[in-house]
Enzyme design. Structure first.
Site: not given
Ligand code: UT7
Length: 325
Positions: A111, A252, A282
């Site tokens: 990225c 980004h 992204n």
């Molecule tokens: O370009 C390279 C750089 N990339 C980035 O900068 C991405 C950086 N990371 C992020 O933007 C975020 O961490 C994410 C958007 C990927 C995830 O958001 P989050 O607030 O960190 O969520 P999480 O990973 O802590 O997941 C929270 C919950 C989980 O369920 P439990 O374990 O709390 O029951 C996940 O399983 O959300 C669940 N989950 C989803 N639910 C519905 C994860 N993906 C999804 C989904 N739909 N697509």
């Protein structure tokens, strides 16, 4: 010797995929995606090749500059998703544009690819002031996402951008004042894209999960929010500026929560922070030039503005650049 950005071109696939479309195929909701990321839709290719998309972006860039295609000396392809390793995206686009006897190559900084591309372009322009560079920051991320992994599949989109750079001041969009690029592999396992030559393969082997993007989202989030403000402060202080000198921050576009947190930590008001992740998701190396293009099209990017760019991605890689419009 000063370096200038002359124009930026963009090409998008024809197909728009909404969050509701994704929710038909995986356990997710529009509400989750919008709340956690800000993304409402993304573009994804159907049959079009990456080379075709990047050729269209290049044609778009040439349409808004007086710099003619035959003066291009170098094409840099910043991409982690070329059609093929060989020919590279840069060579394939050169061929489509009828360019021969030029230097053309791809490089991958995930990225942060656009900022790495600007750094390489700067070096090439310093080495030979008559060089003219076409920098492709271009990704077909949809070909590298695992549709069975909702934690990554909802995040990415496809887009192609092309930026023309030279040492000519006349007709320029912005001066490239400075660029800093960094990398640290300590946490490399937080964001991986395999499918290369790390393991022996034989004809008929099936594709394994590591062919697709795999990410520990929380770790990447935490590090992005920590590192991006630091590199911004470094480039500002190196050049004798403070955040008050910045008219527009283009970070980004991975997640609106990361972008807002970076803006807050830097102490820049939200009206100076450009966000368009809701429309594209992204698009990896393409997000920053896509945002620059859109900011210009919307009349937000104006002559006289000082613009701060910052990126963070797999590797980890990160970087920052200063533009004077
Ligand atoms: O370009 C390279 C750089 N990339 C980035 O900068 C991405 C950086 N990371 C992020 O933007 C975020 O961490 C994410 C958007 C990927 C995830 O958001 P989050 O607030 O960190 O969520 P999480 O990973 O802590 O997941 C929270 C919950 C989980 O369920 P439990 O374990 O709390 O029951 C996940 O399983 O959300 C669940 N989950 C989803 N639910 C519905 C994860 N993906 C999804 C989904 N739909 N697509």
């Amino acid at each position: 010797m000063k370096q200038y950005i002359h124009s930026i071109g963009v090409a998008l696939p024809n197909r728009i995929v909404s969050n509701a479309d994704l929710a038909l195929h995986m356990d997710t909701t529009d509400e989750w995606i919008q709340t956690r990321t800000g993304i409402a839709q993304r573009y994804m290719v159907e049959e079009e090749s990456h080379t075709s998309l990047a050729t269209r972006a290049s044609e778009c860039a040439f349409a808004t500059t007086s710099i003619p295609p035959h003066t291009i000396t170098h094409i840099i392809g910043a991409t982690c998703s070329p059609d093929t390793y060989s020919p590279s995206l840069a060579v394939s686009v050169a061929h489509n544009l009828g360019m021969t006897n030029i230097c053309a190559f791809d490089m991958n900084a995930m990225c942060s690819g656009y900022l790495y591309g600007l750094e390489i372009a700067r070096g090439l322009l310093c080495a030979n002031q008559s060089s003219t560079i076409l920098l492709l920051a271009s990704e077909l991320m949809s070909r590298r996402i695992n549709m069975n992994d909702r934690t990554t599949a909802v995040l990415f989109g496809d887009a192609s951008t092309a930026t023309i750079l030279s040492t000519q001041h006349e007709g320029a969009l912005a001066e490239l004042e400075d660029v800093i690029c960094c990398a640290d592999g300590t946490l490399s396992n937080c964001l991986t894209l395999g499918g290369a030559c790390g393991k022996p393969k034989a004809v008929g082997d099936s594709i394994t999960d590591d062919f697709f993007i795999q990410m520990n989202g929380r770790e990447v989030f935490k590090n992005a929010v920590r590192i991006m403000p630091t590199i911004c402060e470094q480039i500002l202080s190196t050049n004798g500026y403070t955040i008050d000198d910045i008219d527009l921050l283009i970070a980004h576009q991975a997640n609106f929560r990361i972008i807002e947190a970076v803006g807050e930590r830097l102490g820049i008001t939200q009206d100076k922070v450009f966000i368009n992740v809701h429309n594209y998701g992204n698009t990896s190396s393409a997000t920053i030039p896509l945002a620059l293009y859109e900011a210009k099209e919307q009349g937000i990017l104006q002559p006289g503005m000082k613009v701060l760019l910052v990126a963070f991605g797999g590797g980890f890689t990160w970087g920052s650049a200063l533009l004077q419009c």
